[in-house]
Design a protein around this motif. Sequence first.
Motif, short mmCIF file in Angstrom:
data_model
loop_
_atom_site.label_atom_id
_atom_site.label_comp_id
_atom_site.label_asym_id
_atom_site.label_seq_id
_atom_site.Cartn_x
_atom_site.Cartn_y
_atom_site.Cartn_z
N PHE A 277 8.42 25.32 116.29
CA PHE A 277 8.15 23.88 116.26
C PHE A 277 9.37 23.01 116.58
O PHE A 277 9.29 21.79 116.54
N GLU A 278 10.51 23.64 116.86
CA GLU A 278 11.75 22.92 117.16
C GLU A 278 12.16 21.98 116.02
O GLU A 278 12.66 20.88 116.25
N ILE A 279 11.90 22.42 114.80
CA ILE A 279 12.33 21.65 113.62
C ILE A 279 13.81 21.95 113.40
O ILE A 279 14.22 23.11 113.29
N THR A 280 14.62 20.90 113.34
CA THR A 280 16.07 21.07 113.37
C THR A 280 16.72 21.16 111.99
O THR A 280 17.83 21.65 111.87
N HIS A 281 16.03 20.67 110.96
CA HIS A 281 16.64 20.66 109.63
C HIS A 281 15.58 21.02 108.60
O HIS A 281 14.54 20.35 108.52
N VAL A 282 15.84 22.07 107.82
CA VAL A 282 14.86 22.55 106.84
C VAL A 282 15.50 22.57 105.46
O VAL A 282 16.59 23.13 105.27
N THR A 283 14.83 21.97 104.49
CA THR A 283 15.27 22.01 103.10
C THR A 283 14.14 22.59 102.26
O THR A 283 13.02 22.07 102.27
N LEU A 284 14.43 23.67 101.54
CA LEU A 284 13.40 24.35 100.75
C LEU A 284 13.84 24.48 99.30
O LEU A 284 15.00 24.78 99.01
N GLN A 285 12.90 24.25 98.41
CA GLN A 285 13.11 24.54 96.99
C GLN A 285 12.30 25.79 96.67
O GLN A 285 11.08 25.78 96.79
N VAL A 286 12.99 26.85 96.30
CA VAL A 286 12.33 28.13 96.05
C VAL A 286 12.00 28.24 94.56
O VAL A 286 12.86 28.01 93.70
N GLU A 287 10.72 28.56 94.28
CA GLU A 287 10.25 28.67 92.90
C GLU A 287 9.54 30.00 92.69
O GLU A 287 8.91 30.51 93.63
N PRO A 288 9.61 30.55 91.50
CA PRO A 288 8.88 31.80 91.23
C PRO A 288 7.38 31.53 91.13
O PRO A 288 6.95 30.44 90.73
N VAL A 289 6.59 32.50 91.53
CA VAL A 289 5.13 32.36 91.44
C VAL A 289 4.73 32.12 89.99
O VAL A 289 5.16 32.83 89.09
N GLY A 290 3.92 31.10 89.78
CA GLY A 290 3.47 30.79 88.43
C GLY A 290 4.45 29.97 87.62
O GLY A 290 4.16 29.57 86.50
N GLY A 291 5.62 29.71 88.20
CA GLY A 291 6.61 28.92 87.49
C GLY A 291 6.22 27.45 87.48
O GLY A 291 5.38 26.99 88.26
N GLU A 292 6.87 26.70 86.62
CA GLU A 292 6.56 25.27 86.52
C GLU A 292 7.43 24.50 87.51
O GLU A 292 8.65 24.62 87.51
N CYS A 293 6.77 23.72 88.35
CA CYS A 293 7.50 22.91 89.34
C CYS A 293 8.13 21.71 88.63
O CYS A 293 7.45 20.99 87.89
N SER A 294 9.41 21.50 88.90
CA SER A 294 10.12 20.41 88.22
C SER A 294 9.65 19.04 88.67
O SER A 294 9.90 18.04 88.00
N THR A 295 8.95 18.99 89.81
CA THR A 295 8.46 17.71 90.31
C THR A 295 6.94 17.73 90.45
O THR A 295 6.38 17.13 91.36
N ALA A 296 6.30 18.42 89.54
CA ALA A 296 4.84 18.59 89.64
C ALA A 296 4.09 17.27 89.59
O ALA A 296 3.01 17.14 90.15
N ALA A 297 4.66 16.29 88.92
CA ALA A 297 3.96 15.01 88.79
C ALA A 297 4.11 14.13 90.03
O ALA A 297 3.44 13.12 90.17
N LEU A 298 5.00 14.54 90.94
CA LEU A 298 5.23 13.73 92.14
C LEU A 298 4.16 14.04 93.18
O LEU A 298 3.59 15.12 93.20
N PRO A 299 3.90 13.09 94.10
CA PRO A 299 2.91 13.34 95.15
C PRO A 299 3.42 14.35 96.16
O PRO A 299 4.61 14.52 96.32
#
Length: 299
Positions: A277-299
């Motif tokens: 896709f020629e995406i030049t900048h990637v930022t990923l937050q890696v979480e364990p399966v079933g773990g609680e997302c720290s930003t779960a309340a965000l859209p």
Amino acid sequence: MTEHAHTHAVPESGKRLAIVILLNFTITAAEIIGGLISGSLSLLSDALHNFSDGIAVIIAWIAIRLSLRPRSEKHTFGLKRAQVLAAVINAGALIAISIYLFVEAWQRFIEPQAIGGVVMTAVATIGLVANVIGTWLLHRGSKQNMNLKAAYLHLFSDAISSIGVILGGLAITFWNVYWIDPVLTVLIGLYVLKESLMIVWRSLHMFMLAAPDSLSLSEVREAVLGVTGVESIHHIHLWEVAENDIHFEAHIEVPDQPLHDAESIRHAIEKTLHDRFEITHVTLQVEPVGGECSTAALP
């Protein structure tokens, strides 16, 4: 192209742009004089078009210079969007010119005027030659730089416009078809207006952090999920900082594993997104399966 090579390409492009700017303003002066002498509104409209393109090339050059400035603590993305802002400024000016041309053309429809077809044709021919030279000068650079490509397309449209004025001048000279002058003016104005509105629409999308029209978010999502080790993905954001500078961020869930293994998954995702896709900048937050997302309340 490496950053070093790109930096060296800028002065060369600058020389070509300088020649194009000189040509544009020379054409503008000639067409204004010719338009006033012949009474041709379409020639004057073409002169305004050329003048606006000369300004557009200047703004494009300034924007290129600004976009090459390094990032700072104040501007952490650099000044990459200077080129987007330049596009909006240029488009706004073109829209205003188009409206002016429509008003003037309407006046000519109401009160037709005799027009010197010979002068109109001769001056438009000079303009055509200069525009062809300008497009040739920018053709090579337009293959590597979208901003230069826009300037190239501006000059190419000028050449087409000049051809229309030449044909109109011939029609006036041989058949006294004076109504063709305001008709050509309206056609030129409609074309300029259409192109300008498209630029504004594209720029607004970019300012509003919209996903690029060329990419499907669902396809990007599926591509990430297709990477071995990725169980799910959420909080996806895809946007353009500037043209050809696409950013992607998301949270991905992977099985509980050592950091080194998770890092290899991240690298695989980055490569997939860049290659497909020629995406030049990637930022990923890696979480364990079933773990609680720290930003779960965000859209």
